[in-house]
Design a protein around this motif. Sequence first.
Motif, PDB file in Angstrom:
ATOM      1  N   TYR A 285      49.224  47.959  40.442  1.00 31.44           N
ATOM      2  CA  TYR A 285      50.598  47.839  40.848  1.00 31.44           C
ATOM      3  C   TYR A 285      50.797  47.277  41.764  1.00 31.44           C
ATOM      4  O   TYR A 285      50.896  46.296  42.291  1.00 31.44           O
ATOM      5  N   ARG A 286      50.704  48.284  43.109  1.00 31.10           N
ATOM      6  CA  ARG A 286      50.670  48.314  44.151  1.00 31.10           C
ATOM      7  C   ARG A 286      49.794  47.807  44.545  1.00 31.10           C
ATOM      8  O   ARG A 286      50.593  46.694  45.676  1.00 31.10           O
ATOM      9  N   ARG A 287      48.617  48.614  44.658  1.00 25.05           N
ATOM     10  CA  ARG A 287      47.902  47.304  45.476  1.00 25.05           C
ATOM     11  C   ARG A 287      47.698  45.835  44.720  1.00 25.05           C
ATOM     12  O   ARG A 287      47.564  45.188  45.800  1.00 25.05           O
ATOM     13  N   ILE A 288      48.028  45.132  43.783  1.00 25.62           N
ATOM     14  CA  ILE A 288      48.643  44.061  43.896  1.00 25.62           C
ATOM     15  C   ILE A 288      49.943  43.303  44.615  1.00 25.62           C
ATOM     16  O   ILE A 288      49.629  41.946  45.567  1.00 25.62           O
ATOM     17  N   ILE A 289      50.662  44.571  44.226  1.00 26.03           N
ATOM     18  CA  ILE A 289      52.146  43.597  45.559  1.00 26.03           C
ATOM     19  C   ILE A 289      51.524  43.546  46.829  1.00 26.03           C
ATOM     20  O   ILE A 289      51.071  42.661  47.788  1.00 26.03           O
ATOM     21  N   ARG A 290      50.726  44.351  47.267  1.00 25.55           N
ATOM     22  CA  ARG A 290      50.068  44.609  48.819  1.00 25.55           C
ATOM     23  C   ARG A 290      49.161  43.141  49.158  1.00 25.55           C
ATOM     24  O   ARG A 290      49.372  42.809  49.846  1.00 25.55           O
ATOM     25  N   ALA A 291      48.597  43.386  47.999  1.00 26.89           N
ATOM     26  CA  ALA A 291      47.755  41.906  48.103  1.00 26.89           C
ATOM     27  C   ALA A 291      48.216  40.481  48.194  1.00 26.89           C
ATOM     28  O   ALA A 291      48.091  39.648  48.806  1.00 26.89           O
ATOM     29  N   VAL A 292      49.033  40.548  47.315  1.00 24.29           N
ATOM     30  CA  VAL A 292      49.683  39.628  47.517  1.00 24.29           C
ATOM     31  C   VAL A 292      51.520  38.936  48.980  1.00 24.29           C
ATOM     32  O   VAL A 292      50.946  38.008  49.289  1.00 24.29           O
ATOM     33  N   LEU A 293      51.380  40.622  49.061  1.00 27.39           N
ATOM     34  CA  LEU A 293      52.010  39.988  50.458  1.00 27.39           C
ATOM     35  C   LEU A 293      51.460  39.850  51.223  1.00 27.39           C
ATOM     36  O   LEU A 293      52.214  39.998  52.706  1.00 27.39           O
ATOM     37  N   THR A 294      50.138  40.514  51.662  1.00 34.64           N
ATOM     38  CA  THR A 294      49.357  40.192  53.312  1.00 34.64           C
ATOM     39  C   THR A 294      48.868  38.698  52.844  1.00 34.64           C
ATOM     40  O   THR A 294      48.096  38.295  53.584  1.00 34.64           O
TER      41      THR A 294
ATOM     42  N   ALA B 267      59.795  29.366  47.225  1.00 37.29           N
ATOM     43  CA  ALA B 267      59.573  30.443  47.400  1.00 37.29           C
ATOM     44  C   ALA B 267      58.527  30.909  45.934  1.00 37.29           C
ATOM     45  O   ALA B 267      58.033  31.275  46.122  1.00 37.29           O
ATOM     46  N   LEU B 268      59.914  30.780  45.033  1.00 43.05           N
ATOM     47  CA  LEU B 268      58.983  31.061  43.569  1.00 43.05           C
ATOM     48  C   LEU B 268      58.344  30.569  43.124  1.00 43.05           C
ATOM     49  O   LEU B 268      57.308  31.184  42.828  1.00 43.05           O
ATOM     50  N   ASN B 269      57.927  29.699  43.135  1.00 39.83           N
ATOM     51  CA  ASN B 269      56.417  28.848  42.908  1.00 39.83           C
ATOM     52  C   ASN B 269      55.360  29.020  43.318  1.00 39.83           C
ATOM     53  O   ASN B 269      54.274  29.495  43.030  1.00 39.83           O
ATOM     54  N   VAL B 270      55.151  29.333  44.822  1.00 39.31           N
ATOM     55  CA  VAL B 270      54.563  30.086  45.933  1.00 39.31           C
ATOM     56  C   VAL B 270      53.604  31.528  45.460  1.00 39.31           C
ATOM     57  O   VAL B 270      52.591  31.819  45.225  1.00 39.31           O
ATOM     58  N   LEU B 271      55.232  32.137  45.484  1.00 42.09           N
ATOM     59  CA  LEU B 271      54.958  33.694  44.608  1.00 42.09           C
ATOM     60  C   LEU B 271      54.433  33.773  44.053  1.00 42.09           C
ATOM     61  O   LEU B 271      53.028  34.292  42.870  1.00 42.09           O
ATOM     62  N   GLY B 272      54.309  32.865  42.771  1.00 43.87           N
ATOM     63  CA  GLY B 272      53.448  33.176  41.354  1.00 43.87           C
ATOM     64  C   GLY B 272      52.748  32.522  41.616  1.00 43.87           C
ATOM     65  O   GLY B 272      51.234  32.926  40.780  1.00 43.87           O
ATOM     66  N   ASN B 273      52.176  31.384  42.564  1.00 46.30           N
ATOM     67  CA  ASN B 273      50.683  31.257  42.260  1.00 46.30           C
ATOM     68  C   ASN B 273      49.660  31.951  42.794  1.00 46.30           C
ATOM     69  O   ASN B 273      48.947  32.268  42.473  1.00 46.30           O
ATOM     70  N   ALA B 274      50.608  33.257  44.219  1.00 45.39           N
ATOM     71  CA  ALA B 274      49.411  33.757  44.639  1.00 45.39           C
ATOM     72  C   ALA B 274      49.279  35.285  44.071  1.00 45.39           C
ATOM     73  O   ALA B 274      48.100  35.410  43.650  1.00 45.39           O
ATOM     74  N   LEU B 275      50.450  35.401  43.329  1.00 38.51           N
ATOM     75  CA  LEU B 275      50.391  36.239  41.738  1.00 38.51           C
ATOM     76  C   LEU B 275      49.318  36.361  41.064  1.00 38.51           C
ATOM     77  O   LEU B 275      48.305  36.523  40.490  1.00 38.51           O
ATOM     78  N   ARG B 276      49.302  35.049  40.687  1.00 38.02           N
ATOM     79  CA  ARG B 276      47.893  34.133  39.928  1.00 38.02           C
ATOM     80  C   ARG B 276      46.874  34.252  40.345  1.00 38.02           C
ATOM     81  O   ARG B 276      46.038  34.889  40.182  1.00 38.02           O
ATOM     82  N   ASP B 277      46.506  33.900  41.446  1.00 39.27           N
ATOM     83  CA  ASP B 277      45.378  34.258  41.839  1.00 39.27           C
ATOM     84  C   ASP B 277      44.716  34.890  42.536  1.00 39.27           C
ATOM     85  O   ASP B 277      43.458  35.717  41.863  1.00 39.27           O
ATOM     86  N   GLN B 278      45.472  36.414  42.633  1.00 39.80           N
ATOM     87  CA  GLN B 278      45.340  37.535  42.521  1.00 39.80           C
ATOM     88  C   GLN B 278      44.726  38.581  40.963  1.00 39.80           C
ATOM     89  O   GLN B 278      44.366  38.812  41.281  1.00 39.80           O
ATOM     90  N   LEU B 279      45.479  38.229  40.517  1.00 42.84           N
ATOM     91  CA  LEU B 279      45.377  38.227  39.549  1.00 42.84           C
ATOM     92  C   LEU B 279      44.444  37.936  38.571  1.00 42.84           C
ATOM     93  O   LEU B 279      43.541  38.894  37.671  1.00 42.84           O
ATOM     94  N   ASP B 280      44.623  35.865  38.006  1.00 43.84           N
ATOM     95  CA  ASP B 280      42.827  35.258  37.783  1.00 43.84           C
ATOM     96  C   ASP B 280      42.675  34.962  38.797  1.00 43.84           C
ATOM     97  O   ASP B 280      42.918  33.972  38.641  1.00 43.84           O
ATOM     98  N   PRO B 281      41.716  35.343  39.228  1.00 41.46           N
ATOM     99  CA  PRO B 281      41.037  34.125  40.601  1.00 41.46           C
ATOM    100  C   PRO B 281      40.456  32.616  40.159  1.00 41.46           C
ATOM    101  O   PRO B 281      40.311  32.471  40.407  1.00 41.46           O
ATOM    102  N   LYS B 282      40.113  33.044  39.009  1.00 43.42           N
ATOM    103  CA  LYS B 282      39.488  31.927  38.612  1.00 43.42           C
ATOM    104  C   LYS B 282      40.310  30.418  37.578  1.00 43.42           C
ATOM    105  O   LYS B 282      40.261  29.386  37.664  1.00 43.42           O
ATOM    106  N   GLY B 283      41.370  31.701  36.830  1.00 44.78           N
ATOM    107  CA  GLY B 283      42.216  30.085  36.033  1.00 44.78           C
ATOM    108  C   GLY B 283      43.489  30.033  36.635  1.00 44.78           C
ATOM    109  O   GLY B 283      43.680  30.050  37.428  1.00 44.78           O
ATOM    110  N   GLY B 284      43.753  28.532  35.836  1.00 43.46           N
ATOM    111  CA  GLY B 284      45.260  28.155  35.882  1.00 43.46           C
ATOM    112  C   GLY B 284      44.771  26.988  37.163  1.00 43.46           C
ATOM    113  O   GLY B 284      44.109  27.013  37.988  1.00 43.46           O
ATOM    114  N   ALA B 285      45.925  26.370  37.100  1.00 46.19           N
ATOM    115  CA  ALA B 285      45.817  24.535  38.004  1.00 46.19           C
ATOM    116  C   ALA B 285      46.556  25.272  39.525  1.00 46.19           C
ATOM    117  O   ALA B 285      47.916  25.639  39.519  1.00 46.19           O
TER     118      ALA B 285
END
Lengths: 327, 322
Positions: B5-14, B304-322
């Motif tokens: 989790y810490r890694r994902i949070i760091r990835a989103v924040l960078t 900000a919430l939408n951007v955060l959600g999209n960034a999280l999705r890209d990190q967790l699941d790089p292939k799926g979703g719009a």
Amino acid sequence: MIRSLASRTGQMLLVIFGISVLVFCIFFATPGADPTARIAGRGASPQVVARIRAEYGFDRPLPVQYAKMMEKLFISRDLTSFVNHGQRVVPEVLQAAPVTLSLVLWAAFFWGSGSLVFGIASAVLRDSWVDRLLMVLGLIGLSMPVFWLGEVVNLVTQSRWHDTFLFRWVPPLGYVPFSQSPFGWAKALFLPSLTLAVSFIGLYARVLRSELLTAMGEDSIRTARAKGAGPVRVWLWHGLRLSWLSYVSLFGLDFAQLLGGGALLTEVVFAMPGVGRLTYQALATLDLPLIMATVMYAAVFVVIANALVDGLYALLDPRIMEGRHGR
Amino acid sequence: MEGSYRRIIRAVLTRRDGAFAALLLVSIILACLSAPLYAALNGIDPFSSDIAGTTVRNGRSVDLMQPNDNPLHLGLSPIGPDWRPGPYALGADSQGRDVAARVLYGGRNSLLIAAASATVCLCLAACIGICAGYFGGWIDLILSRILDMLWAIPVYLFAISLSVVTVGHGIRLGPVTIGADNLLIPIGIIALVYVPYAARPLRARALSLSQAGFVMAARGMGASDWRILWREILPGLTPTMAVLAPLVMALCMLAESALSFLSLGVQAPAASWGTIIQDGEGLLYTRPVVAIAPGVAIVLTVLALNVLGNALRDQLDPKGGA
């Protein structure tokens, strides 16, 4: 084919029945409130209350009340609004429907064409500054409350810049029927429908872009390229053919939701006398029969539209009907 | 688990967009939390009307309600913004209340309702999704049909119907009474109407997890359903819930503003960004900032919430979703 059709219709009727029970319960079976007093409105005389109680059968068990209400809504269509001097509810809703239909049709035109242009442009120019700009704009469009955007549009076009050449043509708020003046109709609907379409343009452009980019990885595209198809043919013909299915089904659902009352806020801000504004005015007087009628009609309409989209989908993509491809 | 989790949070924040969105969100939250500070520093009360009041502009005392600019000076308009830090920086509303203070205080309600209803919504959706996806069969059939039904009612109409029977009356369920102006009412309503939206992806995820090898293995070792749900399925759902959380919160915030705009959400004298936009509707052409300022706040927060959600999705699941 026929069996599948019959089972779909059966499921649809079941869902409609469930929704009608749910909506009825929300309005007339909430604990701790007497529905008679609500229908009668504030300060009604005891005679009126007694008449309503008898007419709706509120002194009888809930299933009877439900049956009576459905009869008034769908069969005899004589549900009466007591707050609003005995106005018949169903004709009132039907009268407002063309306004909402015009508004949503225009909006659908804008968001269909806008999202096609922006979606294809940003997929073709993937990762360029154009793509990034369009996607950021789309996200901003998605993040705006539509009623606020409407107010800003009104501020600019009705007040601040109304006397400049840009917005001199903007008519005062309100609706002009098509039969009265087709040109006036189009002018009156232009800005409201564009406002309504903004968030959908953002959403659909993003969806189309990602679908197109997924489609570009498919074998059929590689084959088309190998056979010498130019970029225009590859993107617009082969690419769109692979990605339009989910786009179209999403479109159908949102279109139905908007017709069913999703355009309420836009209608309120732009003073369009459609079904949504009717519902809004009923909120102020707590005219429960009218609100229930619009919600019920909207939900039934959405269910039928969903079933039609599903059917269309199955006709166009036989894999779904056979259940081989669970998409 | 913790480490990833810490890694994902760091990835989103960078990521540039993730860091920008997080910074924006944190500053909006901090600004709204410091609302009492603004009110105390400037000595104003944003909840009571003050039509006869005065404030200080350019070293002079001026009335909050100014005569209009028209030739006969008919009617009064609230004082406009002067864009400088201090009392009435964004002017006053039609009740002579400080707009900036109301936007800050209103933001507390908007953020609180959005966060709380997103949490409630996700918990409900997770329960429904897990039951439907894991147990399958007739449980799945019934739950999915109910979700279909709820989904067919246009979201805002559904929320309006629920609000119109509860707001102004309150809810009485046996011994529990919830007052008409309690924030729990809008929180519950908004949470409820977005349950189908969140439950569908969670059900799909629970369904695929329940057929995964490690769940089969746990079942083979004789683990009970509860143990499997708690120790195997739920942890597997958290990434999906993490992606959904900011996106659902964005939707909840928009729904709250719409309900409050229709006077069905937060009740006066309390404020939220939606109620302030409604207050500003009457002043739109004379003092537009009253309606525009809270709208800008909504747009920035939801963005900000939408951007955060999209960034999280890209990190967790790089292939799926719009």
